[in-house]
Design a protein around this motif. Structure first.
Motif, mmCIF file in Angstrom:
data_model
loop_
_atom_site.group_PDB
_atom_site.id
_atom_site.type_symbol
_atom_site.label_atom_id
_atom_site.label_comp_id
_atom_site.label_asym_id
_atom_site.label_seq_id
_atom_site.Cartn_x
_atom_site.Cartn_y
_atom_site.Cartn_z
ATOM 1 N N MET A 49 0.837 -1.200 0.000
ATOM 2 C CA MET A 49 0.000 0.000 0.000
ATOM 3 C C MET A 49 0.874 1.254 0.000
ATOM 4 S SD MET A 49 -2.974 1.176 2.662
ATOM 5 C CE MET A 49 -3.955 -0.260 2.318
ATOM 6 N N GLN A 50 1.931 1.242 0.768
ATOM 7 C CA GLN A 50 2.829 2.394 0.822
ATOM 8 C C GLN A 50 3.485 2.625 -0.536
ATOM 9 O OE1 GLN A 50 2.854 4.138 3.708
ATOM 10 N NE2 GLN A 50 3.939 5.699 2.607
ATOM 11 N N GLU A 51 3.841 1.529 -1.212
ATOM 12 C CA GLU A 51 4.443 1.633 -2.540
ATOM 13 C C GLU A 51 3.448 2.235 -3.541
ATOM 14 O OE1 GLU A 51 5.942 -1.531 -5.806
ATOM 15 O OE2 GLU A 51 6.799 -1.765 -3.799
ATOM 16 N N LYS A 52 2.190 1.798 -3.466
ATOM 17 C CA LYS A 52 1.153 2.350 -4.341
ATOM 18 C C LYS A 52 0.952 3.842 -4.067
ATOM 19 C CE LYS A 52 -1.491 -1.885 -5.040
ATOM 20 N NZ LYS A 52 -2.761 -2.590 -4.761
ATOM 21 N N LEU A 53 0.953 4.216 -2.793
ATOM 22 C CA LEU A 53 0.804 5.631 -2.442
ATOM 23 C C LEU A 53 1.968 6.460 -2.987
ATOM 24 C CD1 LEU A 53 -0.499 5.453 1.238
ATOM 25 C CD2 LEU A 53 -1.730 6.302 -0.760
ATOM 26 N N ASP A 54 3.162 5.910 -2.916
ATOM 27 C CA ASP A 54 4.323 6.620 -3.456
ATOM 28 C C ASP A 54 4.195 6.804 -4.963
ATOM 29 O OD1 ASP A 54 5.378 6.710 -0.905
ATOM 30 O OD2 ASP A 54 6.755 5.033 -1.207
ATOM 31 N N ARG A 55 3.781 5.716 -5.661
ATOM 32 C CA ARG A 55 3.602 5.814 -7.116
ATOM 33 C C ARG A 55 2.495 6.798 -7.462
ATOM 34 N NH1 ARG A 55 3.890 -0.165 -7.518
ATOM 35 N NH2 ARG A 55 1.648 -0.020 -7.720
ATOM 36 N N LEU A 56 1.415 6.795 -6.686
ATOM 37 C CA LEU A 56 0.314 7.720 -6.928
ATOM 38 C C LEU A 56 0.768 9.164 -6.737
ATOM 39 C CD1 LEU A 56 -2.679 8.167 -7.520
ATOM 40 C CD2 LEU A 56 -3.120 7.919 -5.085
ATOM 41 N N GLY A 57 1.556 9.402 -5.712
ATOM 42 C CA GLY A 57 2.086 10.747 -5.485
ATOM 43 C C GLY A 57 2.962 11.206 -6.636
ATOM 44 N N GLU A 58 3.795 10.290 -7.143
ATOM 45 C CA GLU A 58 4.647 10.629 -8.285
ATOM 46 C C GLU A 58 3.805 10.925 -9.518
ATOM 47 O OE1 GLU A 58 7.258 7.286 -8.668
ATOM 48 O OE2 GLU A 58 8.344 7.754 -6.818
ATOM 49 N N ALA A 59 2.768 10.112 -9.739
ATOM 50 C CA ALA A 59 1.896 10.319 -10.896
ATOM 51 C C ALA A 59 1.154 11.649 -10.780
ATOM 52 C CB ALA A 59 0.903 9.169 -11.032
ATOM 53 N N GLU A 60 0.700 11.985 -9.574
ATOM 54 C CA GLU A 60 0.016 13.266 -9.374
ATOM 55 C C GLU A 60 0.959 14.430 -9.657
ATOM 56 O OE1 GLU A 60 -1.467 12.972 -5.381
ATOM 57 O OE2 GLU A 60 -3.357 12.084 -6.030
ATOM 58 N N ASP A 61 2.204 14.299 -9.243
ATOM 59 C CA ASP A 61 3.185 15.349 -9.523
ATOM 60 C C ASP A 61 3.404 15.493 -11.026
ATOM 61 O OD1 ASP A 61 3.452 15.747 -6.812
ATOM 62 O OD2 ASP A 61 5.328 14.611 -6.626
ATOM 63 N N GLU A 62 3.495 14.353 -11.729
ATOM 64 C CA GLU A 62 3.677 14.393 -13.181
ATOM 65 C C GLU A 62 2.486 15.049 -13.860
ATOM 66 O OE1 GLU A 62 4.663 10.671 -15.069
ATOM 67 O OE2 GLU A 62 6.039 10.148 -13.451
ATOM 68 N N VAL A 63 1.282 14.673 -13.423
ATOM 69 C CA VAL A 63 0.072 15.236 -14.014
ATOM 70 C C VAL A 63 0.023 16.744 -13.774
ATOM 71 C CG1 VAL A 63 -2.453 15.296 -13.812
ATOM 72 C CG2 VAL A 63 -1.270 13.102 -13.964
ATOM 73 N N ALA A 64 0.353 17.167 -12.557
ATOM 74 C CA ALA A 64 0.343 18.598 -12.250
ATOM 75 C C ALA A 64 1.341 19.352 -13.136
ATOM 76 C CB ALA A 64 0.671 18.820 -10.776
ATOM 77 N N ALA A 65 2.521 18.777 -13.319
ATOM 78 C CA ALA A 65 3.526 19.420 -14.168
ATOM 79 C C ALA A 65 3.053 19.478 -15.616
ATOM 80 C CB ALA A 65 4.856 18.664 -14.071
ATOM 81 N N LEU A 66 2.453 18.395 -16.091
ATOM 82 C CA LEU A 66 1.959 18.370 -17.469
ATOM 83 C C LEU A 66 0.795 19.336 -17.662
ATOM 84 C CD1 LEU A 66 2.170 14.548 -18.171
ATOM 85 C CD2 LEU A 66 3.574 16.338 -19.190
ATOM 86 N N ARG A 67 -0.085 19.439 -16.671
ATOM 87 C CA ARG A 67 -1.188 20.400 -16.772
ATOM 88 C C ARG A 67 -0.654 21.823 -16.822
ATOM 89 N NH1 ARG A 67 -5.657 17.803 -12.748
ATOM 90 N NH2 ARG A 67 -6.522 16.378 -14.285
#
Length: 191
Positions: free
Chosen positions: A71-89
């Motif tokens: 679960m912690q690994e998924k949360l870390d990946r989700l946080g990274e994906a959210e950061d990528e999405v924010a940068a792309l937006r």
């Protein structure tokens, strides 16, 4: 204080130390709990049912260490994906602003050259950097596509996906889509 009083006090301290030292050295005070009457207390052992009742009473959740780490690994990946999405937006917004400014400047220059207002006969092409997460439904994707003006009607997209049995074929990933693509092209790209 006289010498004899000082010697008597020192002798008393020495005698008290000699009497109390064995008790201090040979009793195990720190390792086991003792009750007031000198009996040793055993550590309390809980059954699985008692432990489960304790957890439920306090509204806690228990999980294995493996589940927690996953679960912690998924949360870390989700946080990274959210950061990528924010940068792309942010990049997309900046690109849209720059494109909008360029279009406005071009329209004004053309209107001045021709001496008349220019109506936009060209259709604006909207772009979307779509990130599809695991377990994301076709309905959620349709809403995102419609809100981003990539498609006109999300219901048409959902219907196409269902009619062509593509519901289970949607793949998680990152896709660049634009409004010039047909629903079939978009579906082909994300499956």
């Amino acid at each position: 204080m006289t010498k004899s009083n000082l010697r008597s006090a020192a002798a008393g301290i020495l005698l008290a130390t000699a009497v109390l030292a064995p008790f201090s050295l040979f009793t195990d005070q720190g390792s086991e709990a003792q009750s007031m009457d000198g009996e040793e207390n055993d550590p309390v052992e809980l059954t699985d049912e008692e432990l489960e009742a304790y957890i439920n009473e306090r509204g806690l959740i228990s999980m294995s260490e493996e589940d927690y780490e996953a679960m912690q690994e998924k949360l870390d990946r989700l946080g990274e994906a959210e950061d990528e999405v924010a940068a792309l937006r942010k990049e997309a917004e900046e690109a849209e602003e720059a494109e909008s400014e360029d279009n406005n400047a071009n329209d004004e220059a053309e209107a001045e050259d021709e001496g008349e207002d220019q109506s936009s006969g060209d259709e604006t092409i909207h772009q979307l950097y779509l990130v599809i997460g695991a377990g994301m439904s076709s309905g959620e994707i349709a809403i995102l596509l419609e809100e981003s003006k990539i498609i006109n009607d999300g219901a048409d997209f959902r219907q196409y996906i269902e009619d062509n049995d593509l519901v289970m074929s949607i793949k998680a990933g990152q896709y660049m889509l634009d409004s010039s693509m047909s629903i079939a092209e978009i579906a082909d790209k994300i499956t």
